[in-house]
Write an enzyme that holds these catalytic residues in place. Structure first.
Site, PDB file in Angstrom:
ATOM      1  CG  PHE A  85     -11.078  -1.643   9.744  1.00  0.00           C
ATOM      2  CD1 PHE A  85     -10.966  -1.355   8.806  1.00  0.00           C
ATOM      3  CD2 PHE A  85     -10.160  -1.624  11.155  1.00  0.00           C
ATOM      4  CE1 PHE A  85      -9.624  -0.603   8.024  1.00  0.00           C
ATOM      5  CE2 PHE A  85      -9.342  -0.350  10.350  1.00  0.00           C
ATOM      6  CZ  PHE A  85      -8.964   0.009   8.796  1.00  0.00           C
TER       7      PHE A  85
ATOM      8  CE1 TYR B 122      -4.222  -1.960   0.440  1.00  0.00           C
ATOM      9  CE2 TYR B 122      -3.176  -3.719   1.350  1.00  0.00           C
ATOM     10  CZ  TYR B 122      -3.825  -2.436   0.006  1.00  0.00           C
ATOM     11  OH  TYR B 122      -4.881  -4.184   0.589  1.00  0.00           O
TER      12      TYR B 122
END
Length: 413
Positions: A413, A127
């Site tokens: 999450f 990322y």
């Protein structure tokens, strides 16, 4: 690899969710989840903030976002896209599928008017090229509770502990958690429905441990803390060797915190306590008589991406006055590139475009890493990732960007 084909990106529709989610599960190894876990993620998925990449009728890529609010230094709760459920089918690697989803997603986040995007990374190196950087870290612990003792503060013995069924006290525990959220950067204000994840207890996830247990801490008939955990029994020739597996714990004051941790250390027939991703500065560590026997292991946790540099830097406060001009590079979101003047202190901040002389030069990744106050700009400068143009600007900014408590992400999450 097959012949390269174009893919179609589109917003997720409910009738496509099963195929979309199956692609995600397969990308992470293909082991099916318990039905109750799958159903809960279905209910939590925000369809209008999720996209799929399709090759004909086949889903070959997934990416979603949750509508979070993230605590930043100063206690403000800032809108943040919780990037999640990202996957690309193994048949479609190296075709730009991930890049196209990241491009679409960050464009969407900007359109929504949210200054931040955040994620947890299965592989950290993925990322960085999209502007994300590790901004919080967590401590995995493996405590030898036969050797480590806690020196507890006054008032600990006045806290009453009792067992309770996790579901029965869920609302009270969520109220404790909600009161804790503003006090630590990196914490997430949980939306309705998210509390159910904390008591989801499929047998397939227990790895030989007990069903989820809960102990609450009370004072004057008010719940002021809780701990949710499992116990994995174990025996050896010399006797019991069980493990306490801590899922999560929160407390509103030092005495309640100490009472809960002392309880976890002293559970009968156990000799160790393990937990994942606890705060680096959690108070029990300062109570321990032998930190060397606590098996501390630090790893990255929350990755932060500034989608709107000006709005993001204005949303937090600064623990010392700052007046700094940043020259920001941002190849993936070029609307952030250029010079920004940040002025701020403990009461508030402003950040806008400027043509003034540059004080510090860096990329958007360094701003993301330092944003929550857990990574020092000075450390990044020492790694050659921040360049000081005006002498003294680095020290000023590094101190200002700091946080009184270490930022921490309480759950994934």
């Amino acid at each position: 690899m097959g012949t390269a084909t174009s893919t179609d990106l589109r917003v997720l529709r409910q009738h496509d969710w099963d195929q979309w989610y199956d692609n995600l599960v397969r990308a992470f190894g293909g082991v099916p989840e318990a039905s109750e876990e799958r159903e809960l993620w279905n209910s939590l998925t925000e369809l209008d903030r999720s996209i799929g990449a399709w090759d004909g009728d086949a889903c070959v890529g997934t990416a979603g976002a949750f509508s979070f609010r993230l605590t930043v230094p100063g206690g403000a709760s800032v809108p943040a896209a919780g990037v999640t459920m990202v996957s690309v089918a193994a048949t479609h690697r190296r075709r730009g599928v991930l890049r196209s989803m990241m491009r679409r997603q960050l464009d969407d986040v900007r359109e929504w008017g949210w200054p931040l995007a955040v994620l947890t990374a299965s592989e950290p190196e993925i990322y960085g090229r999209f502007g994300y950087a590790a901004a919080t870290y967590g401590t995995n612990i493996d405590v030898d509770t036969t050797r480590v003792r806690l020196s507890v503060p006054p008032g600990t013995d006045d806290v009453r502990l009792r067992y309770a069924a996790p579901a029965d006290v869920l609302d009270a525990c969520e109220a404790v958690y909600a009161r804790r959220v503003p006090g630590r950067p990196g914490m997430l204000a949980r939306l309705p429905g998210w509390e159910r994840l904390r008591v989801l207890d499929p047998e397939s996830d227990r790895e030989g441990a007990s069903p989820l247990q809960c102990v609450v801490a009370e004072r004057d008939d008010e719940i002021v803390g809780y701990a949710r955990f499992r116990v994995r029994p174990g025996w050896e020739t010399a006797g019991p060797k069980g493990v306490v597996v801590l899922q999560d714990t929160e407390a509103l004051d030092p005495a309640a915190h100490a009472a809960l941790w002392r309880f976890l250390f002293d559970i009968d027939l156990t000799s160790s306590l393990t937990a994942l991703s606890r705060p680096l500065d959690e108070p029990w560590m300062s109570m321990a008589n032998d930190i060397r026997r606590c098996g501390l292991h630090v790893r990255d946790s929350l990755f932060v991406r500034l989608v709107d540099v000006g709005a993001a830097l204005e949303a937090r406060t600064y623990q010392a006055p700052v007046d700094v001009v940043f020259e920001v590079e941002d190849d993936f979101c070029p609307w952030n590139a250029g010079r920004w003047r940040l002025t701020g202190d403990a009461k508030g901040a402003s950040c806008g475009r400027t043509t003034d002389s540059v004080d510090l030069a860096l990329t958007v990744r360094e701003l993301g890493a330092a944003y929550l106050g857990g990574v020092s700009l000075a450390s990044l400068a020492g790694a050659g990732r921040v360049r000081e143009v005006r002498q003294g600007a680095l020290a000023e900014a590094a101190v200002g960007f700091g946080s009184v408590v270490t930022p921490w992400l309480p759950h994934g999450f």
